[in-house]
Scaffold this active site. Structure first.
Site, PDB file in Angstrom:
ATOM      1  N   PRO A   1       0.816  -1.220   0.000  1.00  0.00           N
ATOM      2  CA  PRO A   1       0.000   0.000   0.000  1.00  0.00           C
ATOM      3  C   PRO A   1       0.848   1.268   0.000  1.00  0.00           C
ATOM      4  O   PRO A   1       0.377   2.347  -0.308  1.00  0.00           O
ATOM      5  CB  PRO A   1      -0.806  -0.111   1.303  1.00  0.00           C
ATOM      6  CG  PRO A   1      -0.711  -1.527   1.717  1.00  0.00           C
ATOM      7  CD  PRO A   1       0.589  -2.036   1.212  1.00  0.00           C
TER       8      PRO A   1
ATOM      9  N   GLU B   1       1.839  -8.216   8.288  1.00  0.00           N
ATOM     10  CA  GLU B   1       1.778  -6.749   8.282  1.00  0.00           C
ATOM     11  C   GLU B   1       2.822  -6.156   7.338  1.00  0.00           C
ATOM     12  O   GLU B   1       3.095  -4.965   7.392  1.00  0.00           O
ATOM     13  CB  GLU B   1       1.997  -6.238   9.707  1.00  0.00           C
ATOM     14  CG  GLU B   1       0.882  -6.602  10.672  1.00  0.00           C
ATOM     15  CD  GLU B   1      -0.468  -6.175  10.141  1.00  0.00           C
ATOM     16  OE1 GLU B   1      -1.375  -7.027  10.066  1.00  0.00           O
ATOM     17  OE2 GLU B   1      -0.619  -4.986   9.759  1.00  0.00           O
TER      18      GLU B   1
ATOM     19  N   ARG C   1      -1.133  -9.187 -21.097  1.00  0.00           N
ATOM     20  CA  ARG C   1      -2.037  -8.856 -22.202  1.00  0.00           C
ATOM     21  C   ARG C   1      -1.440  -7.800 -23.135  1.00  0.00           C
ATOM     22  O   ARG C   1      -1.931  -7.555 -24.224  1.00  0.00           O
ATOM     23  CB  ARG C   1      -3.402  -8.443 -21.712  1.00  0.00           C
ATOM     24  CG  ARG C   1      -3.477  -7.187 -20.908  1.00  0.00           C
ATOM     25  CD  ARG C   1      -4.834  -7.022 -20.261  1.00  0.00           C
ATOM     26  NE  ARG C   1      -5.938  -7.414 -21.096  1.00  0.00           N
ATOM     27  CZ  ARG C   1      -6.469  -6.680 -22.073  1.00  0.00           C
ATOM     28  NH1 ARG C   1      -5.929  -5.533 -22.382  1.00  0.00           N
ATOM     29  NH2 ARG C   1      -7.516  -7.116 -22.744  1.00  0.00           N
TER      30      ARG C   1
ATOM     31  N   ASP D   1      -7.393  -0.766 -25.811  1.00  0.00           N
ATOM     32  CA  ASP D   1      -7.873  -0.813 -24.427  1.00  0.00           C
ATOM     33  C   ASP D   1      -8.022   0.575 -23.829  1.00  0.00           C
ATOM     34  O   ASP D   1      -7.393   1.531 -24.287  1.00  0.00           O
ATOM     35  CB  ASP D   1      -6.829  -1.556 -23.564  1.00  0.00           C
ATOM     36  CG  ASP D   1      -7.029  -3.058 -23.652  1.00  0.00           C
ATOM     37  OD1 ASP D   1      -8.016  -3.476 -24.273  1.00  0.00           O
ATOM     38  OD2 ASP D   1      -6.189  -3.776 -23.114  1.00  0.00           O
TER      39      ASP D   1
END
Ligand SMILES: Nc1nonc1C(=O)N[C@H]1C[C@@H]1c1ccc(S(N)(=O)=O)cc1
Length: 245
Positions: A88, A115, A153, A168
């Protein structure tokens, strides 16, 4: 493209290459994915990979010793591969980062659990930290699979139709246009007539107008970073006028 995924749950990551675009790309040799488990680099009888945080606090952290051994083993195997830690705290993932990685040819993806990991691993061996969003997952594996899927992809020949990835969303900094397939009418909703016209110039213009309009309505922030040419500006003005009528 060679991926090395460092994870305590190899079977979870390997599931992503079992099917679909990623599975077919691996079978066709366009991409190779190897999962490496830090537990195999432990030296104690219990194969310990985690420990309590210094200074106290909730939960556990991944130990640095087995992680460093695992990363260095994979660096030796893959050569110049970049080590990316999914967390994060990382740089928010964008299409441009996936495109750049797809051109590098290899990557080592480090998946945190518990964690997170001991900071010294990041100091010593992590080249970049990437985040797939401002939330905390139970493991970095899902984030790693997002990266594997998004990069794969983009590999030449990975998608059935050459142009697919190019068309895309985000490839040109815009959201994608609406798409339709058979039947022509469903529950009194028809396919836009232009898509049935066979006039590819008109179809391309309509798709571009829809992409510009959708981006303006849903993600105006993306347009801040995109230099529109004169014809795109006209299309966007036309779109905005049409929705007001
Ligand atoms: N979002 C994400 N994008 O990529 N990975 C993401 C993620 O949540 N990974 C979590 C398992 C690992 C993790 C890493 C670091 C921390 S911590 N202590 O630094 O907050 C907490 C949890």
């Amino acid at each position: 493209m060679q991926f090395s995924v460092i994870t305590l749950f190899p079977e979870l990551v390997e599931s992503v290459v079992a099917e679909g675009v990623v599975g077919r790309a691996e079978k066709r040799g366009l991409m190779e994915l190897k999962c490496v488990n830090p537990r195999d680099f432990t030296e104690d009888v219990h194969r310990t990979v985690d420990d309590r945080p210094y200074g106290g606090g909730p939960g556990m952290l991944m130990r640095p010793d087995c992680l460093l051994k695992t990363i260095r083993s994979e660096r030796e195997r893959l050569g110049k591969a970049k080590v990316i830690y999914l967390s994060p705290q990382g740089k928010p993932l964008e299409q441009s980062m996936l495109q750049a990685l797809s051109e590098e040819g290899s990557a080592i993806l480090l998946c945190g659990r518990y964690e997170g990991i001991d900071e010294r691993v990041i100091d010593l061996e992590v080249d970049e930290e990437w985040s797939i969003g401002d939330y905390v997952l139970s493991g970095g594996e899902l984030a790693a699979m997002v990266v594997v899927d998004g990069v794969t992809r983009l590999l030449p020949e990975a998608l059935g139709h050459k142009g697919s990835a190019i068309e895309d969303s985000f490839t040109d900094g815009l959201l994608d246009c609406p798409h339709y397939t058979r039947p022509e009418r469903i529950e009194d909703l028809d396919v836009p007539k232009v898509l049935l016209s066979g006039n590819h110039q008109h179809i391309e213009k309509w798709r571009k107008k829809q992409a510009l309009g959708r981006t303006q309505l849903r993600r105006p922030d993306l347009l801040q970073n995109t230099e529109l040419n004169e014809s795109d500006k006209v299309l966007l003005i036309e779109f905005m006028k049409e929705i007001k009528t």
